[in-house]
Scaffold this motif. Structure first.
Motif, PDB file in Angstrom:
ATOM      1  N   ASN A  18       0.847  -1.181   0.000  1.00 40.90           N
ATOM      2  CA  ASN A  18       0.000   0.000   0.000  1.00 40.90           C
ATOM      3  C   ASN A  18       0.890   1.242   0.000  1.00 40.90           C
ATOM      4  OD1 ASN A  18      -1.750   2.123   0.540  1.00 40.90           O
ATOM      5  ND2 ASN A  18      -2.973   0.967   2.004  1.00 40.90           N
ATOM      6  N   ASN A  21       0.696   3.734   2.894  1.00 42.41           N
ATOM      7  CA  ASN A  21       1.484   3.380   4.083  1.00 42.41           C
ATOM      8  C   ASN A  21       2.921   3.860   3.954  1.00 42.41           C
ATOM      9  OD1 ASN A  21      -0.817   2.136   5.032  1.00 42.41           O
ATOM     10  ND2 ASN A  21      -0.110   0.059   4.649  1.00 42.41           N
ATOM     11  N   TYR A  90      -4.184   9.456   5.155  1.00 39.82           N
ATOM     12  CA  TYR A  90      -4.639   8.088   5.402  1.00 39.82           C
ATOM     13  C   TYR A  90      -6.078   7.904   4.908  1.00 39.82           C
ATOM     14  CZ  TYR A  90      -5.918   3.823   7.874  1.00 39.82           C
ATOM     15  OH  TYR A  90      -6.365   2.551   8.175  1.00 39.82           O
ATOM     16  N   ASN A  94      -6.274   6.382   0.933  1.00 41.50           N
ATOM     17  CA  ASN A  94      -6.799   5.021   0.818  1.00 41.50           C
ATOM     18  C   ASN A  94      -8.128   4.987   0.068  1.00 41.50           C
ATOM     19  OD1 ASN A  94      -5.014   3.008   2.149  1.00 41.50           O
ATOM     20  ND2 ASN A  94      -5.243   4.386   3.901  1.00 41.50           N
ATOM     21  N   ARG A  97      -7.099   5.253  -3.490  1.00 45.55           N
ATOM     22  CA  ARG A  97      -6.464   3.986  -3.869  1.00 45.55           C
ATOM     23  C   ARG A  97      -7.501   2.896  -4.121  1.00 45.55           C
ATOM     24  NH1 ARG A  97      -4.769  -0.541  -0.872  1.00 45.55           N
ATOM     25  NH2 ARG A  97      -2.974  -1.614  -1.788  1.00 45.55           N
ATOM     26  N   SER A  98      -8.561   2.851  -3.325  1.00 50.41           N
ATOM     27  CA  SER A  98      -9.565   1.803  -3.469  1.00 50.41           C
ATOM     28  C   SER A  98     -10.345   1.924  -4.775  1.00 50.41           C
ATOM     29  CB  SER A  98     -10.533   1.837  -2.276  1.00 50.41           C
ATOM     30  OG  SER A  98     -11.279   3.042  -2.268  1.00 50.41           O
ATOM     31  N   ASN A 102      -3.532   1.355  -6.618  1.00 50.60           N
ATOM     32  CA  ASN A 102      -2.354   1.734  -5.849  1.00 50.60           C
ATOM     33  C   ASN A 102      -1.315   2.479  -6.677  1.00 50.60           C
ATOM     34  OD1 ASN A 102      -0.800   1.328  -3.222  1.00 50.60           O
ATOM     35  ND2 ASN A 102       0.626   0.439  -4.689  1.00 50.60           N
TER      36      ASN A 102
END
Length: 288
Positions: A18, A21, A90, A94, A97-98, A102
């Motif tokens: 990820n 992260n 965060y 994310n 990204r979803s 990524n």
């Protein structure tokens, strides 16, 4: 929790693949490192490091330290600055990204930060020519993520403390309006950079919906699988030449036929040629 367990958790977190992260870790590590330098040597080691990592508005200084265009968006000094930026990264990183994968996270983070930096430098040199200024923080990149998500899925709802469920389009609009209103009393450079990041987030999704991925060069640069896929596509679409097939030029064909007819004349005489062969030979002799 012992140190070994903590290190194992960090390694597991990073191995998930990820990119959000990874961005969080880099920002936090640099924040801890630069603050440790401040405790140890505030006037030398910290000052020198901060000067190397920050983005300088003056063109002459920027040319000597161009890496600040990238490093500034990973650098924080104040605890609340890094906390809120990482919290928003965060959430919205994310979420982005979803929906879009990524491989687009790091390119969008960088392009949002670069656009914010460009607008910041342009504005400062127009409004305050010759006045030195510096900027740090991931705010432009994070704002880019937020507006990109709001443009892609404007009616998506997220839960906010004290406000309940709020649609992304209203959240993004509220953040932009608050930024504009606070310009006279706030951090002008930071707010201008926020607007630059927000602008790129909107433009990026709008272009992507039209079939153009503005981050495509960076995706190709950072993602090995994308490069391999491009090579496979090129290999499938590239026309293949058969090593057994030789295409002769017209002049080569004429010379070959002329040689064959001359050999035939030497062996069997001129009268052995057909009418068509005699006509062709007469034509070639006149052309030469």
């Amino acid at each position: 929790m012992n140190g070994t367990s903590f290190q194992s958790d960090i390694r597991f977190w990073l191995r998930q693949g990820n990119t959000v992260n990874h961005l969080l870790i880099w920002n936090i590590v640099i924040f801890i490192g630069i603050n440790l330098l401040y405790l140890i040597s505030p006037n030398t080691a910290f000052a020198w490091t901060f000067d190397q990592l920050t983005l300088h508005s003056l063109p002459g200084t920027f040319i000597r330290k161009p890496w600040g265009l990238i490093t500034y968006m990973f650098t924080h000094v104040e605890i609340f600055h890094v906390f809120f930026n990482m919290l928003n990264l965060y959430w919205f990183g994310n979420l982005f990204r979803s929906f879009l994968g990524n491989k687009r996270v790091l390119p969008l983070y960088l392009m949002g930060g670069i656009t914010g930096a460009a607008l910041y430098m342009l504005s400062y040199n127009l409004l305050f020519p010759g006045m030195p200024s510096t900027m740090i923080g991931a705010s432009a990149s994070v704002m880019c993520m937020l507006v990109a998500c709001a443009t892609l899925m404007p009616n998506y709802e997220i839960g906010l403390l004290f406000f309940g469920n709020v649609r992304l389009k209203w959240l993004a609009l509220a953040v932009i309006v608050l930024g504009v209103i606070s310009i006279p009393r706030g951090n002008l450079g930071g707010i201008i950079a926020h607007m630059g990041g927000a602008l790129f987030g909107f433009v990026y999704i709008s272009a992507l919906q039209s079939g153009t991925d503005l981050c495509k060069p960076l995706i190709w640069l950072f993602d090995a699988e994308t490069r391999r896929e491009n090579k496979r596509v090129q290999a499938r679409t590239k026309p293949k030449k058969s090593p057994l097939k030789v295409v002769k030029k017209p002049d080569d064909n004429n010379q070959l036929r002329l040689d064959q007819l001359l050999d035939k004349i030497n062996e069997k005489g001129y009268n052995s040629l057909s009418a068509e062969e005699k006509a062709w030979l007469d034509k070639v002799s006149k052309e030469n």
